[in-house]
Design a protein around this motif. Structure first.
Motif, PDB file in Angstrom:
ATOM      1  N   PRO B  28      -5.958   0.289  -0.702  1.00 28.06           N
ATOM      2  CA  PRO B  28      -6.942   1.377  -0.564  1.00 28.06           C
ATOM      3  C   PRO B  28      -7.325   1.667   0.884  1.00 28.06           C
ATOM      4  N   ILE B  29      -7.315   0.642   1.737  1.00 28.76           N
ATOM      5  CA  ILE B  29      -7.711   0.889   3.130  1.00 28.76           C
ATOM      6  C   ILE B  29      -6.645   1.678   3.859  1.00 28.76           C
ATOM      7  N   HIS B  30      -5.370   1.316   3.613  1.00 25.11           N
ATOM      8  CA  HIS B  30      -4.287   2.100   4.231  1.00 25.11           C
ATOM      9  C   HIS B  30      -4.376   3.541   3.767  1.00 25.11           C
ATOM     10  N   SER B  31      -4.683   3.683   2.491  1.00 26.04           N
ATOM     11  CA  SER B  31      -4.804   5.017   1.917  1.00 26.04           C
ATOM     12  C   SER B  31      -5.879   5.815   2.645  1.00 26.04           C
ATOM     13  N   LEU B  69     -17.726   6.376   6.444  1.00 19.74           N
ATOM     14  CA  LEU B  69     -18.521   5.809   5.349  1.00 19.74           C
ATOM     15  C   LEU B  69     -17.612   5.354   4.210  1.00 19.74           C
ATOM     16  N   PHE B  70     -16.570   6.127   4.002  1.00 18.78           N
ATOM     17  CA  PHE B  70     -15.598   5.818   2.953  1.00 18.78           C
ATOM     18  C   PHE B  70     -14.927   4.476   3.231  1.00 18.78           C
ATOM     19  N   LEU B  71     -14.385   4.357   4.447  1.00 18.94           N
ATOM     20  CA  LEU B  71     -13.721   3.111   4.862  1.00 18.94           C
ATOM     21  C   LEU B  71     -14.678   1.936   4.730  1.00 18.94           C
ATOM     22  N   PHE B  72     -15.897   2.181   5.170  1.00 19.01           N
ATOM     23  CA  PHE B  72     -16.959   1.208   5.113  1.00 19.01           C
ATOM     24  C   PHE B  72     -17.095   0.616   3.720  1.00 19.01           C
ATOM     25  N   THR B  73     -17.231   1.522   2.755  1.00 18.65           N
ATOM     26  CA  THR B  73     -17.406   1.083   1.373  1.00 18.65           C
ATOM     27  C   THR B  73     -16.170   0.358   0.884  1.00 18.65           C
ATOM     28  N   VAL B  74     -14.986   0.923   1.200  1.00 20.77           N
ATOM     29  CA  VAL B  74     -13.754   0.322   0.701  1.00 20.77           C
ATOM     30  C   VAL B  74     -13.571  -1.073   1.290  1.00 20.77           C
ATOM     31  N   MET B  75     -13.922  -1.236   2.569  1.00 17.18           N
ATOM     32  CA  MET B  75     -13.756  -2.534   3.205  1.00 17.18           C
ATOM     33  C   MET B  75     -14.674  -3.573   2.589  1.00 17.18           C
ATOM     34  N   LEU B  76     -15.877  -3.158   2.200  1.00 16.86           N
ATOM     35  CA  LEU B  76     -16.832  -4.131   1.672  1.00 16.86           C
ATOM     36  C   LEU B  76     -16.555  -4.478   0.220  1.00 16.86           C
TER      37      LEU B  76
END
Lengths: 347, 171
Positions: B28-31, B69-76
């Motif tokens: 998901p992060i690469h995405s 913000l998106f990356l933020f959520t996905v990373m957490l």
């Protein structure tokens, strides 16, 4: 396109690049010297006179260290992190007017890499992209402390970007233009924006501290909780890039503060100087004045670092969202009322 | 081929490639990172239209705020294969129907548009200037502008409401 223009711009861009790098290098030296001075020490004095070769020695040390790659599934992103940070820190200087103009051999040379209509927004766009370097690097390190630090840095930068943008809106309402060149021309002689927008300036200043991750907002690097912050896993020149990017962005932040609020290259008596001493001399002084302002701001950044202790995370967020943003909105409102009153459209 | 055309082809290739990679990447992060690249290339398209303001605002809003913000959520979040919630059949069916409906709307739009642009009249108005933009937004397009602001306000209140913890067994 005119070949002379291409040549002129290339030389100019190269010069700016060199100056930014040099400024970033010597900021590391200046930081130590200022710290030493504030703490009644001597500071670096072994490498060269006054320790002036210290940055070179540091660079050599970083280059010769082992390039360690942690066991992470994202090698590409791990390498991309510092690269993004560094390139973003260097990109902003493209729209900054370093002076008005010089006349060299009958040609008028505009002292700006490019004058785009939306200069201020460009600076903002680059700034908002800068978070990626830290976030991607911190995540790709595959280390939970790095990740937590990257999260802190990102949330801090996003939060303070809001207040920063709002403090700028009041300034833009006065100038009516987004081009940095026009904004600096409007501040001729003594009409510096800081005199008209003192509150906006203070908000912008606080936010630039947060944006560059400097103390008192350097939560991303707080050693006691997070080891080394988002660059814990980095070594050699990759870490050097992160550190370098921080100093480069400090230099650029100081420049933007000087350009937006402290009259850019303008100084009182510039029109007189142009008339009596010629364009070149007057603008030469203008460039020097701009650099003096920048150095003053860099010194201010360091002074604050060794004076104010680090904020706690909840204090940081409360200051950003409940302190600075309402203040910035109030500032916009007051500016709007005053502009309308000045134009006689209020009643 | 003119330079603009070459740049257009390169940009389009990047846009399409990153858009497809966004969908097909497992991580998901690469995405999310591919989506950021996609947004950047879209900003490049705006620049080709000489719409500097739009391009930079696009970068600030999409790449600089939303995607972070998106990356933020996905990373957490812990998005492993094992933790994935099994989606019931009705959800999948609903997703399929929505996809087909969106496709229909897009097709209708593409059929309706005229691909040949009429002659562009330069009326001497500087459309890059924020003064002109502000005047147009707050005079000609006042109502849509206000509607958009109401929509944003509703979104904001909704987000605050969702993130607030419910006070149940206190007191």
């Amino acid at each position: 396109m005119d070949q002379a223009i291409i040549l002129e711009k290339s030389i100019f861009i190269f010069t700016i690049f060199a100056i930014t790098m040099l400024a970033a290098m010597y900021s590391t030296w200046a930081e130590r010297k200022v710290a030493a001075w504030l703490q009644d020490r001597i500071g670096p004095n072994r490498a060269g006179p006054l320790g002036l070769l210290q940055p070179l020695a540091d660079g050599m040390k970083l280059f010769s260290k082992e390039e360690f790659l942690p066991n992470t599934p994202n090698k590409f992103l791990f390498v991309a992190g510092p690269a993004i940070s560094m390139s973003v820190a260097l990109m902003t200087s493209a729209v900054i007017p370093w002076g008005d103009k010089l006349i060299i051999g009958g040609r008028t040379v505009i002292l700006q890499a490019t004058d785009i209509n939306i200069g201020v927004l460009y600076v903002f766009g680059v700034l908002s992209v800068g978070v990626y370097g830290i976030m991607i690097g911190g995540w790709a390190s595959n280390n939970k402390f790095s990740l937590m630090s990257a999260m802190r840095a990102a949330s801090q930068m996003i939060s303070y970007e809001v207040a920063m943008g709002m403090s700028l809106i009041a300034l833009l309402m006065m100038s009516g233009d987004l081009s940095l060149k026009t904004i600096s021309e409007q501040q001729a002689e003594w009409h510096w924006n800081v005199l008209y927008q003192p509150l906006g300036f203070i908000i912008f200043l606080v936010c630039s501290f947060a944006e560059t991750n400097r103390t008192p907002f350097d939560l991303a690097e707080c050693e006691a909780e997070l080891i080394g912050g988002y660059h814990t896993e980095y070594s050699s020149m990759r870490m050097g890039f992160y550190l370098f990017a921080e100093y480069a962005s400090m230099f650029i932040s100081s420049t933007i503060l000087a350009v937006l609020y402290f009259g850019a290259y303008n100084y009182p008596g510039m029109a007189w100087a142009v008339e009596h001493w010629g364009v070149n001399a007057a603008n030469g002084i203008g460039i020097a004045v701009l650099f003096i302002k920048i150095c003053a701001f860099i010194f201010f950044f360091m002074w604050v670092r060794w004076t104010i202790p680090r904020f706690r995370y909840d204090q940081l967020m409360r200051l950003g969202w409940q302190g600075l943003i309402p203040l910035a909105i109030a500032n916009i409102f007051i500016t709007g009322v005053i502009i309308l009153w000045h134009d006689g459209k209020l009643f | 081929m003119s330079t603009v055309l070459i740049i257009f082809f390169i940009l389009s290739a990047v846009t399409l490639a990153t858009a497809f990679l966004t969908v097909f990447t497992k991580n998901p992060i690469h995405s999310a990172i591919y989506l950021v690249l996609c947004f950047f290339s879209v900003a490049g398209h705006y620049l080709l239209f000489n719409a500097q303001f739009l391009a930079v605002v696009h970068v600030i809003v999409y790449s600089g705020a939303i995607m972070i913000l998106f990356l933020f959520t996905v990373m957490l979040m812990n998005l492993n294969k094992e933790d994935e919630v099994h989606k019931p059949r009705t959800t999948r069916l609903a997703a399929g129907i929505i996809f087909i409906l969106t496709c229909l709307v897009l097709l209708a739009i593409f059929i309706q548009t005229k691909p040949i642009v009429g002659p562009y009249d330069d009326t001497g108005v500087d459309y890059q200037s924020i003064k002109v933009l502000g005047n147009v937004l707050l005079n000609e397009y006042m109502v849509p502008f206000e509607f958009a602001s109401v929509l944003l306000l509703v979104g904001m209140i909704g987000a605050v409401l969702l993130s607030k913890r419910e006070k149940t067994e206190k007191k």
